[in-house]
Design an enzyme around this catalytic site. Sequence first.
Site, PDB file in Angstrom:
ATOM      1  N   TYR A  15     -10.345  45.334  71.160  1.00  0.00           N
ATOM      2  CA  TYR A  15     -10.327  47.025  71.298  1.00  0.00           C
ATOM      3  C   TYR A  15     -11.343  47.775  70.593  1.00  0.00           C
ATOM      4  CZ  TYR A  15      -7.755  51.562  71.985  1.00  0.00           C
ATOM      5  OH  TYR A  15      -7.465  52.543  72.272  1.00  0.00           O
ATOM      6  N   LYS A 194       6.126  50.991  69.914  1.00  0.00           N
ATOM      7  CA  LYS A 194       5.894  50.332  71.290  1.00  0.00           C
ATOM      8  C   LYS A 194       5.806  48.907  71.214  1.00  0.00           C
ATOM      9  CE  LYS A 194       1.372  49.846  71.509  1.00  0.00           C
ATOM     10  NZ  LYS A 194       0.341  48.575  72.107  1.00  0.00           N
ATOM     11  N   ARG A 258      -0.012  41.352  74.440  1.00  0.00           N
ATOM     12  CA  ARG A 258       0.212  40.108  73.765  1.00  0.00           C
ATOM     13  C   ARG A 258       1.855  40.035  73.205  1.00  0.00           C
ATOM     14  NH1 ARG A 258      -5.139  41.205  71.857  1.00  0.00           N
ATOM     15  NH2 ARG A 258      -4.392  42.280  69.961  1.00  0.00           N
TER      16      ARG A 258
END
Length: 339
Positions: A15, A194, A258
């Site tokens: 990221y 989340k 993941r």
Amino acid sequence: MNNTAEITVLGAGSYGTALAISLASNGHKTLLWGHDPNSMQVLADSRSNERFLAGIRFPDCLAIEADLGKALAASKNILVVVPSHVFGDVLKQAKPLLRKDSRIVWATKGLEPETGRLLQDVAREQLGDGYPLAVLSGPTFAKELAAGMPTAISVAGTCPSFTHELVELLHSPKRLRVYANDDFTGIQLGGAVKNVIAIGAGMSDGIGFGANARTALITRGLVELTRLGVALGANAETFIGMAGLGDLVLTCTDNQSRNRRFGMALGKGCDVITAQEEIGQVVEGYRNTKEVYTLAKRLGVEMPITEQIYQVLYQGKAPVDAAKELLSRDKKSETSKKS
């Protein structure tokens, strides 16, 4: 590139590298730092991060640096993109090396391990109150962002002018739409919860429950996220935005996640250790589950899905038994403040 940059990115994982590529693709002088000198030399020589983002070349205005002091001196804008469990340690190392005019933004998703504290509290503890802080979050898979596929995120911070500058810096008409948000707390929380719900959605699919069950988990997971956020003073509307519903849907429904794949492995019968080994990268949701569970208990917020996932990960409960317990709970009104 000389020793100045418009922004320094701390963290050369998937990221962090993707955000650095996106920024540099906008024409911004960007510096990417990673803690391992050998790995950073490989990135500098190959002009790519083949381990995480194979086949995607670095723009010319993206520089690589393994010296933290040089990286922090290069820019006043510091974007931290490291796993949540090392977030505090990285800021502690950075503190004596920061410029006086530094501004700190992070894309790390999660809470502080063990305590369940928001990362804003960790940042203030390590840095004091002298630096503007901000966070960016939203539904982003690193490979798609790095490849220039359309993406949207939200940014919130302690200083409106800094938030506005970040929107201008990050936004790209071709690849990245950035929304300003004034809910600093809510934007941070969505990125942690989340991951937990995505593990649950993965477990449901791994068991073979189908689309109905997955959708129910996502919907009720959003309720749990909103309830926890409101208890912390966040705006409920934040959670129907990019950093809430957006990130939740993405992470729960696509196998690039993941956390979802980890949950699927558990649902198919793998134990926690084997499931983590199958993924081969950090599964943030594993730690996030304990963090969110701890926070919810401390605040007295009822989060039944989170509690069942916690019991699977940390107490050895079978995923199918967790599902049965959720289905057999006392009947409630859908709009009740308690699920």
